[in-house]
Design an enzyme around this catalytic site. Structure first.
Site, short mmCIF file in Angstrom:
data_model
loop_
_atom_site.label_atom_id
_atom_site.label_comp_id
_atom_site.label_asym_id
_atom_site.label_seq_id
_atom_site.Cartn_x
_atom_site.Cartn_y
_atom_site.Cartn_z
N SER A 19 0.83 -1.21 0.00
CA SER A 19 0.00 0.00 0.00
C SER A 19 0.87 1.26 0.00
CB SER A 19 -0.91 0.03 1.23
OG SER A 19 -1.76 -1.09 1.25
N1 SAH Z 1 -1.21 -4.85 3.99
C1 SAH Z 1 -0.49 -5.06 2.75
C2 SAH Z 1 -1.32 -4.65 1.54
C3 SAH Z 1 -1.29 -5.72 0.50
S1 SAH Z 1 -2.42 -5.56 -0.83
C4 SAH Z 1 0.86 -4.40 2.77
O1 SAH Z 1 1.16 -3.66 3.72
O2 SAH Z 1 1.66 -4.63 1.87
C5 SAH Z 1 -3.78 -6.56 -0.27
C6 SAH Z 1 -3.48 -7.99 0.03
O3 SAH Z 1 -4.73 -8.59 0.40
C7 SAH Z 1 -2.95 -8.83 -1.15
O4 SAH Z 1 -1.76 -9.46 -0.77
C8 SAH Z 1 -4.08 -9.85 -1.40
O5 SAH Z 1 -3.61 -11.13 -1.82
C9 SAH Z 1 -4.74 -9.92 -0.03
N2 SAH Z 1 -6.14 -10.42 -0.03
C10 SAH Z 1 -7.13 -10.16 -0.91
N3 SAH Z 1 -8.28 -10.79 -0.55
C11 SAH Z 1 -7.99 -11.48 0.61
C12 SAH Z 1 -8.74 -12.33 1.48
N4 SAH Z 1 -10.01 -12.66 1.24
N5 SAH Z 1 -8.10 -12.85 2.56
C13 SAH Z 1 -6.81 -12.56 2.82
N6 SAH Z 1 -6.04 -11.76 2.04
C14 SAH Z 1 -6.62 -11.22 0.94
#
Ligand code: SAH
Length: 218
Positions: A67
């Site tokens: 993010s």
């Molecule tokens: N908090 C992260 C943001 C990653 S982007 C950071 O600091 O880098 C969002 C993430 O959510 C992705 O890795 C994606 O695979 C995950 N995601 C999407 N749907 C999800 C679900 N139902 N359960 C768990 N993770 C999920």
């Protein structure tokens, strides 16, 4: 390859980034101090070394992103955490948001649905130093009933609906912060579970997240 050295140059760029985030309206010193402490470039491939302190999202593989720093700060501030709280994060991704919360003294339980991203964090030495973070491979829509209830829940992927199972796993008085919507932009929402079990909803600014998807991906 992940970088492992935090040079003066990195520290200088990080300070400028945190000042810029402050100027954009993030006033919680605990959030700003945590972001000053966490080397964001460690969470990216060394190809991004020069860019890691730009206020932008970057690819982390598997079509996912780390993010934008301002977004991490914004969600962290809205969560209104206190040290030792139990926080459930949906979407571990790069692990950056989880480490920012851990730096604020929080016990973090973080779920990732993509096995490759989950496993990459298991081999990430810097991340593994944070004993207050537990990671899980699973579907965030299900939450973690075994570890519930949580003081706070943070969803870091765009939720097309409010996941009811997660509301159930909030303590009375607990809060969930999520980007809500299925279009290109999602509105940040904060849902507070009242002592009666009813919920109160507040709405904030618009952001752009990758979607929260159903089920696990092997
Ligand atoms: N908090 C992260 C943001 C990653 S982007 C950071 O600091 O880098 C969002 C993430 O959510 C992705 O890795 C994606 O695979 C995950 N995601 C999407 N749907 C999800 C679900 N139902 N359960 C768990 N993770 C999920």
């Amino acid at each position: 390859m992940r970088p492992t050295e935090d040079t003066y140059r990195h520290k200088g760029l990080r300070k400028k980034l945190v000042q810029a985030i402050h100027a954009k309206g993030i006033t919680d010193d605990r959030v700003l101090d945590a972001m000053l402490a966490v080397p964001r470039h460690f969470f990216l491939d060394s190809a991004f070394d020069k860019k890691a302190y730009e206020d932008k999202a970057f690819p982390i593989g598997e079509g996912q992103t780390i993010s934008q720093p301002y977004t991490v700060a914004y969600q962290s501030q809205l969560l209104q955490v206190e040290p030792l709280m139990k926080v459930l994060e949906i979407g571990t991704g790069s692990g950056y948001q989880a480490v920012v919360l851990a730096e604020m003294g929080i016990k973090v339980y973080s779920i990732e649905r993509q096995k490759k991203l989950f496993e990459s964090n298991r081999n990430f030495d810097f991340f593994n130093k944070y004993k207050s973070i537990k990671t899980f491979y699973g579907d965030g829509y299900m939450g973690l009933p075994t570890y519930a209830p949580f003081d706070r829940i943070i969803i870091t992927a765009a939720a097309p609906e409010i996941p009811e199972k997660l509301i159930e796993q909030l303590k009375p008085g607990g809060m969930m912060v999520l980007p809500y919507g299925s279009g290109n932009l999602q509105q940040m929402k904060r849902i507070t579970k009242l002592d009666s079990g009813a919920t109160k909803e507040e709405v904030f600014d618009y952001f752009s997240f990758v979607p929260m998807l159903d089920g696990k991906k092997g």
